[in-house]
Design a protein around this motif. Structure first.
Motif, PDB file in Angstrom:
ATOM      1  N   ASN A 120     -38.972 -66.949  67.381  1.00 31.31           N
ATOM      2  CA  ASN A 120     -39.926 -66.565  66.347  1.00 31.31           C
ATOM      3  C   ASN A 120     -41.106 -67.511  66.211  1.00 31.31           C
ATOM      4  OD1 ASN A 120     -40.494 -66.844  63.106  1.00 31.31           O
ATOM      5  ND2 ASN A 120     -40.379 -64.725  63.827  1.00 31.31           N
ATOM      6  N   HIS A 121     -40.882 -68.826  66.189  1.00 27.70           N
ATOM      7  CA  HIS A 121     -42.006 -69.747  66.050  1.00 27.70           C
ATOM      8  C   HIS A 121     -41.638 -71.146  66.541  1.00 27.70           C
ATOM      9  CE1 HIS A 121     -39.944 -70.375  62.111  1.00 27.70           C
ATOM     10  NE2 HIS A 121     -40.322 -71.629  62.280  1.00 27.70           N
ATOM     11  N   LEU A 122     -42.665 -71.930  66.793  1.00 27.05           N
ATOM     12  CA  LEU A 122     -42.536 -73.342  67.164  1.00 27.05           C
ATOM     13  C   LEU A 122     -43.126 -74.149  66.018  1.00 27.05           C
ATOM     14  CD1 LEU A 122     -42.065 -75.723  69.106  1.00 27.05           C
ATOM     15  CD2 LEU A 122     -44.278 -75.175  70.141  1.00 27.05           C
ATOM     16  N   ALA A 123     -42.380 -75.127  65.535  1.00 31.54           N
ATOM     17  CA  ALA A 123     -42.825 -75.910  64.381  1.00 31.54           C
ATOM     18  C   ALA A 123     -43.069 -77.362  64.761  1.00 31.54           C
ATOM     19  CB  ALA A 123     -41.769 -75.840  63.273  1.00 31.54           C
ATOM     20  N   ILE A 157     -46.559 -74.266  56.543  1.00 36.28           N
ATOM     21  CA  ILE A 157     -47.621 -73.269  56.622  1.00 36.28           C
ATOM     22  C   ILE A 157     -47.667 -72.750  58.053  1.00 36.28           C
ATOM     23  CG2 ILE A 157     -49.516 -74.890  57.130  1.00 36.28           C
ATOM     24  CD1 ILE A 157     -51.142 -73.117  55.003  1.00 36.28           C
ATOM     25  N   LEU A 158     -47.969 -71.468  58.204  1.00 32.63           N
ATOM     26  CA  LEU A 158     -47.976 -70.805  59.502  1.00 32.63           C
ATOM     27  C   LEU A 158     -49.396 -70.509  59.975  1.00 32.63           C
ATOM     28  CD1 LEU A 158     -45.181 -68.247  58.611  1.00 32.63           C
ATOM     29  CD2 LEU A 158     -44.945 -70.091  60.279  1.00 32.63           C
ATOM     30  N   PHE A 159     -49.555 -70.413  61.308  1.00 34.37           N
ATOM     31  CA  PHE A 159     -50.819 -70.015  61.919  1.00 34.37           C
ATOM     32  C   PHE A 159     -50.523 -69.539  63.332  1.00 34.37           C
ATOM     33  CE2 PHE A 159     -50.120 -74.472  62.743  1.00 34.37           C
ATOM     34  CZ  PHE A 159     -50.564 -74.711  64.033  1.00 34.37           C
ATOM     35  N   TYR A 160     -51.512 -68.894  63.956  1.00 36.40           N
ATOM     36  CA  TYR A 160     -51.328 -68.406  65.316  1.00 36.40           C
ATOM     37  C   TYR A 160     -52.006 -69.331  66.318  1.00 36.40           C
ATOM     38  CZ  TYR A 160     -49.547 -64.005  63.509  1.00 36.40           C
ATOM     39  OH  TYR A 160     -48.800 -63.061  62.873  1.00 36.40           O
ATOM     40  N   GLY A 161     -51.352 -69.489  67.472  1.00 33.91           N
ATOM     41  CA  GLY A 161     -51.930 -70.224  68.587  1.00 33.91           C
ATOM     42  C   GLY A 161     -52.849 -69.306  69.390  1.00 33.91           C
ATOM     43  N   PRO A 162     -53.387 -69.802  70.498  1.00 33.97           N
ATOM     44  CA  PRO A 162     -54.392 -69.065  71.258  1.00 33.97           C
ATOM     45  C   PRO A 162     -53.873 -67.791  71.913  1.00 33.97           C
ATOM     46  CG  PRO A 162     -53.727 -71.025  72.450  1.00 33.97           C
ATOM     47  CD  PRO A 162     -53.099 -71.108  71.084  1.00 33.97           C
ATOM     48  N   ASN A 163     -52.564 -67.674  72.103  1.00 31.26           N
ATOM     49  CA  ASN A 163     -51.983 -66.474  72.708  1.00 31.26           C
ATOM     50  C   ASN A 163     -51.211 -65.653  71.685  1.00 31.26           C
ATOM     51  OD1 ASN A 163     -52.671 -66.872  75.644  1.00 31.26           O
ATOM     52  ND2 ASN A 163     -51.686 -68.814  75.132  1.00 31.26           N
ATOM     53  N   ASN A 164     -51.583 -65.814  70.415  1.00 32.45           N
ATOM     54  CA  ASN A 164     -50.955 -65.116  69.300  1.00 32.45           C
ATOM     55  C   ASN A 164     -49.510 -65.565  69.059  1.00 32.45           C
ATOM     56  OD1 ASN A 164     -51.871 -63.438  67.268  1.00 32.45           O
ATOM     57  ND2 ASN A 164     -50.759 -61.679  68.060  1.00 32.45           N
ATOM     58  N   LEU A 207     -46.726 -67.677  67.175  1.00 32.51           N
ATOM     59  CA  LEU A 207     -46.626 -68.147  65.797  1.00 32.51           C
ATOM     60  C   LEU A 207     -46.279 -69.634  65.792  1.00 32.51           C
ATOM     61  CD1 LEU A 207     -46.795 -67.188  62.855  1.00 32.51           C
ATOM     62  CD2 LEU A 207     -44.343 -66.661  62.985  1.00 32.51           C
ATOM     63  N   LEU A 208     -47.087 -70.423  65.096  1.00 32.20           N
ATOM     64  CA  LEU A 208     -46.899 -71.869  64.997  1.00 32.20           C
ATOM     65  C   LEU A 208     -46.758 -72.260  63.532  1.00 32.20           C
ATOM     66  CD1 LEU A 208     -49.610 -72.927  67.601  1.00 32.20           C
ATOM     67  CD2 LEU A 208     -47.150 -72.725  67.985  1.00 32.20           C
ATOM     68  N   GLN A 209     -46.136 -73.405  63.286  1.00 35.10           N
ATOM     69  CA  GLN A 209     -45.858 -73.828  61.915  1.00 35.10           C
ATOM     70  C   GLN A 209     -46.013 -75.341  61.801  1.00 35.10           C
ATOM     71  OE1 GLN A 209     -41.653 -73.827  60.637  1.00 35.10           O
ATOM     72  NE2 GLN A 209     -42.298 -72.575  58.900  1.00 35.10           N
ATOM     73  N   LEU A 210     -46.615 -75.778  60.698  1.00 39.05           N
ATOM     74  CA  LEU A 210     -46.638 -77.191  60.339  1.00 39.05           C
ATOM     75  C   LEU A 210     -45.625 -77.379  59.218  1.00 39.05           C
ATOM     76  CD1 LEU A 210     -50.492 -77.882  60.178  1.00 39.05           C
ATOM     77  CD2 LEU A 210     -48.932 -78.233  62.117  1.00 39.05           C
TER      78      LEU A 210
END
Length: 129
Positions: free
Chosen positions: A73-76, A111-118, A120-123
């Motif tokens: 799902n995501h990389l944090a 907080i979540l955001f998208y990387g360059p290839n859509n 899902l990334l998280q801080l």
């Protein structure tokens, strides 16, 4: 600004089975298990590398199929101060998916955001104990 890779989140359909698999097969240890209104979550780590975790997520009431959000799902990433990180990365052009950080299961903020290839990334700012 980023201190380390925090965790990789994997969507599961059976939490007990997933925990047993990662524990029995690879030796992962459960650090934290709990629920929100919408999800059951567990954080697992390896004794030799306890600062990088797997987050297992089981939606209590799944919304549609998982193909849109992905099985992975995501990389944090861990940050020291989430507001400082939001300001720093916002200046670099990152558009966050919410206007404010959200609480984590253990009392931190994320907080979540998208990387360059859509992707899902998280801080994540860990709870300060």
């Amino acid at each position: 600004m980023i201190k380390k890779m925090e965790h990789v989140a994997i969507i599961v359909t059976d939490m007990d089975q997933a925990i047993q698999y990662y524990s029995d097969m690879f030796g992962f240890i459960v650090r934290l298990r709990g629920s929100s209104k919408t999800r059951e979550m567990a954080f697992l780590y390896l004794e030799e590398q306890c600062n990088i975790e797997i987050e297992l997520i089981k939606d209590i009431a799944p919304i549609g199929e998982y193909y849109k959000s992905g099985i992975v799902n995501h990389l944090a990433f861990t940050v020291e101060d989430i507001y400082e990180a939001i300001q720093h990365y916002g200046k670099k052009g990152i558009e966050f998916l919410s206007s404010e950080p959200q609480p984590t299961l253990e009392g931190g903020r994320m907080i979540l955001f998208y990387g360059p290839n859509n992707e899902l990334l998280q801080l994540v700012e860990r709870a300060k104990h």
